[in-house]
Design a protein around this motif. Structure first.
Motif, PDB file in Angstrom:
ATOM      1  N   PHE A 177       0.866  -1.182   0.000  1.00  0.00           N
ATOM      2  CA  PHE A 177       0.000   0.000   0.000  1.00  0.00           C
ATOM      3  C   PHE A 177       0.896   1.224   0.000  1.00  0.00           C
ATOM      4  O   PHE A 177       1.745   1.384   0.886  1.00  0.00           O
ATOM      5  N   ILE A 178       0.734   2.076  -0.992  1.00  0.00           N
ATOM      6  CA  ILE A 178       1.503   3.311  -1.043  1.00  0.00           C
ATOM      7  C   ILE A 178       0.657   4.397  -1.697  1.00  0.00           C
ATOM      8  O   ILE A 178      -0.010   4.162  -2.707  1.00  0.00           O
ATOM      9  N   THR A 179       0.674   5.559  -1.093  1.00  0.00           N
ATOM     10  CA  THR A 179      -0.052   6.707  -1.627  1.00  0.00           C
ATOM     11  C   THR A 179       0.930   7.842  -1.862  1.00  0.00           C
ATOM     12  O   THR A 179       1.703   8.201  -0.967  1.00  0.00           O
ATOM     13  N   HIS A 180       0.905   8.386  -3.069  1.00  0.00           N
ATOM     14  CA  HIS A 180       1.765   9.509  -3.442  1.00  0.00           C
ATOM     15  C   HIS A 180       0.954  10.800  -3.376  1.00  0.00           C
ATOM     16  O   HIS A 180      -0.174  10.859  -3.879  1.00  0.00           O
ATOM     17  N   PHE A 181       1.536  11.840  -2.785  1.00  0.00           N
ATOM     18  CA  PHE A 181       0.880  13.135  -2.676  1.00  0.00           C
ATOM     19  C   PHE A 181       1.594  14.172  -3.541  1.00  0.00           C
ATOM     20  O   PHE A 181       2.800  14.073  -3.780  1.00  0.00           O
ATOM     21  N   TYR A 182       0.850  15.170  -3.978  1.00  0.00           N
ATOM     22  CA  TYR A 182       1.444  16.250  -4.746  1.00  0.00           C
ATOM     23  C   TYR A 182       2.381  17.108  -3.893  1.00  0.00           C
ATOM     24  O   TYR A 182       3.308  17.724  -4.401  1.00  0.00           O
ATOM     25  N   LYS A 183       2.125  17.105  -2.605  1.00  0.00           N
ATOM     26  CA  LYS A 183       2.926  17.916  -1.694  1.00  0.00           C
ATOM     27  C   LYS A 183       2.920  17.251  -0.332  1.00  0.00           C
ATOM     28  O   LYS A 183       2.297  16.184  -0.143  1.00  0.00           O
ATOM     29  N   LEU A 184       3.621  17.814   0.628  1.00  0.00           N
ATOM     30  CA  LEU A 184       3.628  17.275   1.982  1.00  0.00           C
ATOM     31  C   LEU A 184       2.218  17.409   2.550  1.00  0.00           C
ATOM     32  O   LEU A 184       1.781  18.503   2.923  1.00  0.00           O
ATOM     33  N   SER A 185       1.517  16.296   2.585  1.00  0.00           N
ATOM     34  CA  SER A 185       0.107  16.323   2.958  1.00  0.00           C
ATOM     35  C   SER A 185      -0.334  14.927   3.371  1.00  0.00           C
ATOM     36  O   SER A 185       0.346  13.931   3.083  1.00  0.00           O
ATOM     37  N   ILE A 186      -1.467  14.848   4.043  1.00  0.00           N
ATOM     38  CA  ILE A 186      -2.071  13.570   4.411  1.00  0.00           C
ATOM     39  C   ILE A 186      -3.546  13.575   3.997  1.00  0.00           C
ATOM     40  O   ILE A 186      -4.325  12.712   4.404  1.00  0.00           O
ATOM     41  N   ARG A 187      -3.912  14.521   3.139  1.00  0.00           N
ATOM     42  CA  ARG A 187      -5.306  14.660   2.734  1.00  0.00           C
ATOM     43  C   ARG A 187      -5.558  13.963   1.400  1.00  0.00           C
ATOM     44  O   ARG A 187      -4.733  14.029   0.489  1.00  0.00           O
ATOM     45  N   SER A 188      -6.724  13.348   1.282  1.00  0.00           N
ATOM     46  CA  SER A 188      -7.076  12.668   0.032  1.00  0.00           C
ATOM     47  C   SER A 188      -7.166  13.635  -1.135  1.00  0.00           C
ATOM     48  O   SER A 188      -6.924  13.255  -2.287  1.00  0.00           O
ATOM     49  N   SER A 189      -7.499  14.879  -0.859  1.00  0.00           N
ATOM     50  CA  SER A 189      -7.598  15.873  -1.937  1.00  0.00           C
ATOM     51  C   SER A 189      -6.244  16.168  -2.563  1.00  0.00           C
ATOM     52  O   SER A 189      -6.177  16.723  -3.667  1.00  0.00           O
ATOM     53  N   ASP A 190      -5.159  15.799  -1.884  1.00  0.00           N
ATOM     54  CA  ASP A 190      -3.809  16.037  -2.408  1.00  0.00           C
ATOM     55  C   ASP A 190      -3.161  14.753  -2.941  1.00  0.00           C
ATOM     56  O   ASP A 190      -1.956  14.736  -3.218  1.00  0.00           O
ATOM     57  N   VAL A 191      -3.954  13.684  -3.073  1.00  0.00           N
ATOM     58  CA  VAL A 191      -3.412  12.416  -3.559  1.00  0.00           C
ATOM     59  C   VAL A 191      -3.142  12.494  -5.062  1.00  0.00           C
ATOM     60  O   VAL A 191      -4.007  12.891  -5.844  1.00  0.00           O
ATOM     61  N   LYS A 192      -1.949  12.100  -5.441  1.00  0.00           N
ATOM     62  CA  LYS A 192      -1.571  12.030  -6.855  1.00  0.00           C
ATOM     63  C   LYS A 192      -1.854  10.646  -7.416  1.00  0.00           C
ATOM     64  O   LYS A 192      -2.420  10.506  -8.495  1.00  0.00           O
ATOM     65  N   LYS A 193      -1.464   9.634  -6.677  1.00  0.00           N
ATOM     66  CA  LYS A 193      -1.698   8.256  -7.106  1.00  0.00           C
ATOM     67  C   LYS A 193      -1.691   7.356  -5.884  1.00  0.00           C
ATOM     68  O   LYS A 193      -0.905   7.551  -4.963  1.00  0.00           O
ATOM     69  N   SER A 194      -2.585   6.387  -5.874  1.00  0.00           N
ATOM     70  CA  SER A 194      -2.663   5.448  -4.765  1.00  0.00           C
ATOM     71  C   SER A 194      -2.643   4.027  -5.313  1.00  0.00           C
ATOM     72  O   SER A 194      -3.282   3.733  -6.317  1.00  0.00           O
ATOM     73  N   TYR A 195      -1.901   3.165  -4.641  1.00  0.00           N
ATOM     74  CA  TYR A 195      -1.722   1.794  -5.112  1.00  0.00           C
ATOM     75  C   TYR A 195      -1.817   0.837  -3.939  1.00  0.00           C
ATOM     76  O   TYR A 195      -1.226   1.079  -2.885  1.00  0.00           O
ATOM     77  N   TYR A 196      -2.601  -0.211  -4.094  1.00  0.00           N
ATOM     78  CA  TYR A 196      -2.584  -1.268  -3.088  1.00  0.00           C
ATOM     79  C   TYR A 196      -2.686  -2.621  -3.772  1.00  0.00           C
ATOM     80  O   TYR A 196      -3.234  -2.762  -4.859  1.00  0.00           O
ATOM     81  N   ALA A 197      -2.105  -3.622  -3.133  1.00  0.00           N
ATOM     82  CA  ALA A 197      -2.096  -4.971  -3.679  1.00  0.00           C
ATOM     83  C   ALA A 197      -2.241  -5.954  -2.536  1.00  0.00           C
ATOM     84  O   ALA A 197      -1.782  -5.704  -1.415  1.00  0.00           O
ATOM     85  N   GLY A 198      -2.875  -7.071  -2.817  1.00  0.00           N
ATOM     86  CA  GLY A 198      -3.036  -8.080  -1.794  1.00  0.00           C
ATOM     87  C   GLY A 198      -3.801  -9.275  -2.308  1.00  0.00           C
ATOM     88  O   GLY A 198      -4.205  -9.320  -3.468  1.00  0.00           O
ATOM     89  N   VAL A 199      -3.966 -10.242  -1.440  1.00  0.00           N
ATOM     90  CA  VAL A 199      -4.777 -11.413  -1.757  1.00  0.00           C
ATOM     91  C   VAL A 199      -5.925 -11.454  -0.758  1.00  0.00           C
ATOM     92  O   VAL A 199      -5.782 -11.044   0.399  1.00  0.00           O
ATOM     93  N   SER A 200      -7.060 -11.946  -1.200  1.00  0.00           N
ATOM     94  CA  SER A 200      -8.247 -11.856  -0.362  1.00  0.00           C
ATOM     95  C   SER A 200      -9.096 -13.111  -0.449  1.00  0.00           C
ATOM     96  O   SER A 200      -9.157 -13.780  -1.484  1.00  0.00           O
TER      97      SER A 200
END
Length: 339
Positions: A177-200
């Motif tokens: 799980f990794i989320t990239h932000f456009y700037k130093l932020s923790i807000r979803s509105s500043d998310v550039k790209k989000s990726y997660y992988a797993g088995v379920s």
């Protein structure tokens, strides 16, 4: 591309001819292991080993999902090569007990803020996404890299997700799980790209008529429905329509579908004009029921889809728009609606 998400599902190309597989699971000392989870990734098809470490599973002859063998305290095994095998003997090895280093974070963000961001990017913010809960959130730990503005999440134990709205409990092993932000932020509105992988593994907890209707609503316009549409050439005004720019496009002009064993091989026609500098193969707009608009970008010329709609090359197929609002909180098992 703002707010894009990649959802990775483990996929392999081995055709399975048998309808039943069975086996035995032991530890290093060859002692039988009881209560081990054995399941096909992303489906409701699963079981646990008995007192003697034995298991058996029935499944469709065209299932192309990884067989996952998982137990707390042991390394998870992913069985992909089962060609001509109906009986397996699997040895599980213990996970090295490494004491996690406690790091005092100076990124300026609290754990509560990180959990909130994780829920939004992993479970989603739709009606069903907001209702889904993770039983063991305390098992998730985070690392924020201020240099790259990325948040990474880890869990040594499977996440237990209760999705009462859709009538499932999901056992989800978070592999990435990794989320990239456009700037130093923790807000979803500043998310550039989000990726997660797993088995379920999905376990059905409710199949009332109201729950079944909610599942239909979750399926409509989903990525699962899109890949089934593409593989089956089921494009129409009440389903997905394909657009190139502002004009409706004929999918046959851009996608070549070839039968390969029990899979559909999809070849994407490369669009040269305007995309060569961005290293994209092709990009399109998707319109679902003439209302919900999404964007899809292909970074690969070839990928595969099985009869369930499970696709390969997930990391090279990027979505944005309406379709990415659905995350794990809206996720249905791959064998949903398949007899």
């Amino acid at each position: 591309m703002k707010n894009s998400i990649i959802i990775c599902v483990i996929f392999y190309f081995q055709s399975l001819n048998a309808q039943k597989i069975f086996g035995k699971i032991v530890n290093e000392q060859k002692a039988s292991l009881t209560g081990v989870n054995v399941y096909f990734d992303g489906t409701t098809i699963g079981t646990i080993t008995d007192f003697n470490g034995n298991f058996s599973l029935n499944y469709g002859s065209k299932l192309n999902a990884v067989l996952v063998v998982s137990s707390v305290g042991f390394q998870t095994e992913f069985i992909t090569d089962k060609s001509n095998k109906t009986e397996l003997y699997i040895v599980l090895y213990p996970v090295a007990q490494i004491l996690k280093e406690v790091i005092v974070s100076r990124d300026g963000f609290s754990r509560q803020e990180k959990i909130k961001l994780f829920r939004e990017q992993f479970l989603g913010t739709t009606t069903f996404g907001k209702k889904a809960t993770i039983e063991n959130e305390d098992d998730i730990y985070f690392e924020y890299n201020k240099k790259s503005n990325t948040l990474t999440a880890f869990s040594e134990k499977p996440l237990i997700i209760n999705n009462n709205a859709l009538g499932y409990t999901i056992n989800y092993e978070l592999l990435n799980f990794i989320t990239h932000f456009y700037k130093l932020s923790i807000r979803s509105s500043d998310v550039k790209k989000s990726y997660y992988a797993g088995v379920s593994r999905f376990e059905e907890t409710d199949n009332s008529s109201k729950t079944l209707k909610r599942r239909v609503n979750s399926y409509q316009g989903s990525q699962l429905q899109f890949f089934r549409t593409l593989a089956g050439n089921l494009w129409n005004k009440d389903n997905f329509l394909l657009f190139k720019g502002s004009f409706q496009a004929n999918p046959k002009d851009f996608f070549t579908i070839t039968d390969t064993l029990d899979l559909k091989k999809i070849t994407v026609a490369k669009q040269i004009k305007g995309l060569d500098k961005m290293k994209f193969v092709a990009e399109f707009t998707l319109l679902y029921k003439k209302a919900d608009q999404s964007r899809i970008i292909f970074e690969t010329t070839n990928f595969y889809i099985d009869q369930f709609g499970n696709n390969s090359n997930s990391e090279n197929i990027l979505f944005s728009g309406k379709i990415i609002e659905q995350k794990v909180g809206d996720m249905l098992p791959l064998n949903y609606g398949i007899n």
